[in-house]
Write an enzyme that holds these catalytic residues in place. Sequence first.
Site, PDB file in Angstrom:
ATOM      1  N   LEU A  43       6.639   3.067   1.515  1.00 18.32           N
ATOM      2  CA  LEU A  43       7.689   2.003   1.784  1.00 18.32           C
ATOM      3  C   LEU A  43       8.588   2.085   2.644  1.00 18.32           C
ATOM      4  O   LEU A  43       9.200   3.230   2.912  1.00 18.32           O
ATOM      5  CB  LEU A  43       7.968   1.603   0.548  1.00 18.32           C
ATOM      6  N   MET A  45       0.694  -1.169  -0.075  1.00 19.02           N
ATOM      7  CA  MET A  45      -0.114   0.032   0.124  1.00 19.02           C
ATOM      8  C   MET A  45       0.894   1.275  -0.003  1.00 19.02           C
ATOM      9  O   MET A  45       0.277   2.336   0.435  1.00 19.02           O
ATOM     10  CB  MET A  45      -0.914   0.091   1.186  1.00 19.02           C
ATOM     11  N   HIS A  56       9.016  -3.807   3.496  1.00 19.75           N
ATOM     12  CA  HIS A  56       8.625  -3.888   2.240  1.00 19.75           C
ATOM     13  C   HIS A  56       9.951  -4.321   1.396  1.00 19.75           C
ATOM     14  O   HIS A  56       9.782  -5.144   0.692  1.00 19.75           O
ATOM     15  CB  HIS A  56       8.044  -2.602   1.703  1.00 19.75           C
ATOM     16  N   GLN A  94      -3.009 -12.386   7.980  1.00 15.63           N
ATOM     17  CA  GLN A  94      -3.273 -12.008   6.637  1.00 15.63           C
ATOM     18  C   GLN A  94      -2.641 -13.091   5.741  1.00 15.63           C
ATOM     19  O   GLN A  94      -3.167 -13.334   4.708  1.00 15.63           O
ATOM     20  CB  GLN A  94      -2.589 -10.704   6.292  1.00 15.63           C
ATOM     21  N   GLN A 150       5.369 -11.755   7.595  1.00 13.14           N
ATOM     22  CA  GLN A 150       5.031 -12.449   8.755  1.00 13.14           C
ATOM     23  C   GLN A 150       4.514 -11.425   9.835  1.00 13.14           C
ATOM     24  O   GLN A 150       3.727 -11.897  10.511  1.00 13.14           O
ATOM     25  CB  GLN A 150       6.284 -13.146   9.294  1.00 13.14           C
ATOM     26  N   LYS A 151       4.694  -9.992   9.799  1.00 22.47           N
ATOM     27  CA  LYS A 151       4.094  -9.040  10.596  1.00 22.47           C
ATOM     28  C   LYS A 151       2.851  -9.203  10.660  1.00 22.47           C
ATOM     29  O   LYS A 151       1.871  -8.949  11.590  1.00 22.47           O
ATOM     30  CB  LYS A 151       4.650  -7.534  10.392  1.00 22.47           C
TER      31      LYS A 151
END
Length: 284
Positions: free
Chosen positions: A37, A34, A41, A157, A152-153
């Site tokens: 960055l 999104m 990311h 999701q 992994q955060k």
Amino acid sequence: MAQQQTMEICTTISEVRQALKGVSHTPVGAVLTMGALHDGHLALVRQAREECQTVVASIYVNPTQFGDQTDLAAYPRGVQEDLRVLREEGVGLVFMPTDAEMYPPGFDTWVEPGKIAEPLEGVHRPGHFRGVCTVVLKLFNALRPDRSYFGQKDAQQIMVIRHMAEDLALGVEIVAVPTVRERDGLALSSRNAKMRFEERQAAPVLYRALCLAQELALRGQRDADTVREAMQECIAAEPLASIDYVSVADVETLEELTGIDRPALASLAVRIGETRLIDNVLLT
Ligand code: AMP
């Protein structure tokens, strides 16, 4: 190593399909973002660059995964800087669709994820994963990647998207990338920039609580309530923090555990002032 190369930027699905049509360098790796960055990311981009011949990144702030429209309006944006960074990382193609491209008038088909999307974020952000799954599926359909890299955060999701990829036979491998943290343990997030100085000072309390959970588990504590309570107490000691949830759950199903007798995910969502932060660690 940073590299300079031409980077194609597409804003429509037909353009990006065209750009990817002639690509003979496979596998194609996708990094969906999104924007705004940061190094978290970039860890995804770098792993994708190592493992894939072609890397495509997307920048799209997906309105349908935000329940709170104020949160959407306040979401940090910085496209020019994002493009500069992606170019420097050697990304060949960036897809930056508009809302009209992703949700044209009459858009009315949604991906409804199942049980794995219900607890944790599902409770506190109703409809969030429906929005995520719908946009991710559409991005996958536009980009047709062989692999897609996720942090992994956002552990739940990844689980939700993996489930969708398997259930709907998307043929995309979902790759999990470890969480990138600041020196004080705070997980990098585009939302971190929104915090005032004192809030930023308070924010590492999330990671401290998770480390405490890890330490207790490592020392043999098997009672999940004891671990959850220790995390809650740790957060409660920070006046600027308020808890959305604290969880010790089965790493496969995300069901809350009574006993830590199998691989577990310790996770939490905490508000520091106006900023909602999430984080997690595995307990073994
Ligand atoms: P976002 O732009 O916040 O939607 O994030 C895009 C991707 O980057 C998601 O797969 C996130 O899980 C991942 N990501 C965000 N922050 C981090 C981080 N600190 N470490 C690793 N991956 C991250």
